[in-house]
Design an enzyme around this catalytic site. Structure first.
Site, short mmCIF file in Angstrom:
data_model
loop_
_atom_site.label_atom_id
_atom_site.label_comp_id
_atom_site.label_asym_id
_atom_site.label_seq_id
_atom_site.Cartn_x
_atom_site.Cartn_y
_atom_site.Cartn_z
N ARG A 14 9.53 -3.45 4.23
CA ARG A 14 9.53 -3.80 2.79
C ARG A 14 10.71 -3.09 2.15
O ARG A 14 10.75 -1.85 2.14
CB ARG A 14 8.22 -3.38 2.13
CG ARG A 14 8.29 -3.43 0.61
CD ARG A 14 6.94 -3.31 -0.06
NE ARG A 14 6.16 -4.52 0.13
CZ ARG A 14 5.05 -4.80 -0.55
NH1 ARG A 14 4.59 -3.95 -1.46
NH2 ARG A 14 4.39 -5.92 -0.33
N HIS B 262 8.96 -13.12 -0.35
CA HIS B 262 7.75 -12.45 0.17
C HIS B 262 7.09 -13.40 1.16
O HIS B 262 6.00 -13.94 0.92
CB HIS B 262 6.82 -12.11 -1.00
CG HIS B 262 5.78 -11.08 -0.68
ND1 HIS B 262 5.64 -10.50 0.57
CD2 HIS B 262 4.81 -10.52 -1.46
CE1 HIS B 262 4.64 -9.63 0.54
NE2 HIS B 262 4.12 -9.63 -0.67
N GLN C 31 3.41 -13.05 2.49
CA GLN C 31 2.42 -13.42 1.48
C GLN C 31 2.20 -14.94 1.50
O GLN C 31 1.07 -15.42 1.38
CB GLN C 31 2.90 -12.98 0.09
CG GLN C 31 1.94 -13.30 -1.03
CD GLN C 31 0.69 -12.47 -0.98
OE1 GLN C 31 0.74 -11.26 -0.92
NE2 GLN C 31 -0.48 -13.12 -1.00
N ASP D 275 2.23 -14.55 -10.71
CA ASP D 275 2.55 -13.22 -10.18
C ASP D 275 2.95 -12.35 -11.37
O ASP D 275 3.22 -12.86 -12.47
CB ASP D 275 3.71 -13.35 -9.17
CG ASP D 275 4.11 -12.02 -8.53
OD1 ASP D 275 3.24 -11.11 -8.45
OD2 ASP D 275 5.28 -11.86 -8.13
N CYS E 108 -0.97 -13.02 -5.75
CA CYS E 108 -0.74 -12.15 -4.58
C CYS E 108 -1.27 -10.74 -4.79
O CYS E 108 -1.49 -10.01 -3.82
CB CYS E 108 0.74 -12.13 -4.22
SG CYS E 108 1.79 -11.31 -5.42
N ARG F 297 -4.10 -12.02 4.27
CA ARG F 297 -2.87 -11.33 4.69
C ARG F 297 -3.03 -10.80 6.11
O ARG F 297 -2.12 -10.89 6.93
CB ARG F 297 -2.56 -10.15 3.74
CG ARG F 297 -2.13 -10.53 2.33
CD ARG F 297 -0.76 -11.19 2.31
NE ARG F 297 0.28 -10.36 2.87
CZ ARG F 297 0.93 -9.38 2.22
NH1 ARG F 297 0.65 -9.14 0.96
NH2 ARG F 297 1.88 -8.68 2.82
N1 CP Z 1 0.61 -8.67 -2.43
C1 CP Z 1 1.16 -7.56 -1.91
O1 CP Z 1 2.16 -7.61 -1.18
O2 CP Z 1 0.51 -6.41 -2.23
P1 CP Z 1 1.01 -4.91 -1.96
O3 CP Z 1 2.22 -4.71 -2.85
O4 CP Z 1 -0.14 -4.05 -2.34
O5 CP Z 1 1.38 -4.78 -0.51
N1 NVA Z 2 6.82 -9.86 -7.38
C1 NVA Z 2 6.07 -8.67 -7.05
C2 NVA Z 2 5.17 -8.90 -5.88
C3 NVA Z 2 4.30 -7.74 -5.51
C4 NVA Z 2 3.49 -7.96 -4.28
C5 NVA Z 2 7.03 -7.52 -6.78
O1 NVA Z 2 8.07 -7.74 -6.14
O2 NVA Z 2 6.76 -6.41 -7.25
#
Ligand code: CP
Ligand code: NVA
Length: 307
Positions: free
Chosen positions: A101, A128, A131, A223, A263, A291
């Site tokens: 990430r 993502h 997801q 989101d 998400c 997930r």
């Molecule tokens: N939806 C998602 O990726 O959640 P986290 O940021 O908690 O991993």
């Molecule tokens: N768009 C959000 C998704 C979190 C899972 C972010 O990037 O923070």
């Protein structure tokens, strides 16, 4: 050459569907695939915070017979002290896959270009894709199909919107995105989504009208308005996104049996109202569980492609 999963269309439509169906199978038989028996170690690296991604990868790697190694990049040399390329060259001698990430999509590409083992995008500023495997699995689980369904997304043209466009178009969905003016998704992503939709029979449309996105939709999604890294823009964004809350009024314009995705983490009263998030049409907790199953299926696919 190892297969990588850096963006939604790193899979063909056939592979995407096969992974979703394997995920549904693994939900029923969680220990039926053990590619990491040994145990082999899988590295999961976080440059940004996480709850779901951290837990679901850790549990998933264990379920597949492996040992998860969770690395917070602040406590490693990655970043300021050591290049992405050198990190890849060290990790790939010892781990079976690298899950990461991070911020820039280009960082993931650099990791993949220097790694002999699969690299997976666990969220970047641009996409993502893990997801979306869970989201599409949830839609298939609830609706029995993907092709031809309308998915309406209301909110920020961010990493989630980009992934809905690419993964949705690949799966043959009609993806309709509504964002406030100047928060539209990336133009190149949009062009790629439209190209994919030509061969899948789906479509991608963009507007500034939440009503247009949700009207007659089978699936609704939203989101956060303030993604990780955007915190300084919070006050401006709260003003600019007025009218873009996914609430019961918008939900009523979708099909009566529409399902609602988010998400998570969610901010009730901002991008989604509490009654919709906690309501009967919300499948958000199943989506969060999925997930785990979707990522296990992805890791199995990559492990088998890597043999
Ligand atoms: N939806 C998602 O990726 O959640 P986290 O940021 O908690 O991993
Ligand atoms: N768009 C959000 C998704 C979190 C899972 C972010 O990037 O923070």
């Amino acid at each position: 050459m190892a297969r990588h999963f850096l963006k939604d269309d790193d899979l063909t439509a056939t592979e995407q569907l096969a992974i979703i169906d394997l995920a549904l199978e693994l939900k029923k038989f969680p220990y039926s695939k053990r590619p990491f028996t040994g145990p082999k170690t899988v590295a999961v690296i976080f440059d940004k915070t996480s709850t779901r991604t951290r837990v679901s990868f850790a549990v998933g790697i264990s379920d597949l017979g492996g040992a998860p190694l969770i690395i917070d990049s602040q406590s490693s040399q990655l970043g300021a002290k050591e290049s992405v390329a050198d990190t890849a060259r060290v990790l790939d001698r010892q781990v079976a896959q690298i899950i990461w990430r991070t911020y820039a999509q280009s960082g993931l590409e650099e990791m993949a270009n220097n790694s002999a083992v699969p690299v997976v995008n666990a969220l970047s500023d641009t996409y993502h894709p893990c997801q979306l495997l869970a989201d599409l699995m949830t839609v298939r689980e609830k609706k029995g199909t993907l092709k031809g369904l309308k998915l309406g997304y209301v909110g920020d043209g961010n990493n989630m919107a980009n992934s809905y466009i690419i993964a949705g178009a690949l799966a043959g969905l009609h993806v309709s995105i509504a964002t406030p003016n100047s928060y539209e998704p990336d133009q190149q992503v949009l062009a790629r989504g439209k190209e994919l939709a030509l061969s899948s029979g789906g479509s991608v449309t963009i507007s500034n009208s939440p009503q247009e996105a949700v009207s007659d939709a089978d699936v609704l999604a939203t989101d956060t308005w303030i993604s990780m890294g955007m915190e300084a823009e919070k006050q401006k964004r709260l003003q600019d996104f007025a009218g873009f809350t996914l609430d019961s009024e918008l939900l009523a314009m979708a099909k009566p049996d529409a399902i609602v995705l988010h998400c998570l983490p969610a901010y009730r009263g901002y991008e989604i109202s509490a009654d919709v998030l906690d309501g009967k049409q919300s499948v958000i907790w199943d989506q969060a569980e999925n997930r785990l199953h979707a990522q296990k299926a992805l890791m199995v696919f990559l492990a088998e492609s890597d043999n």
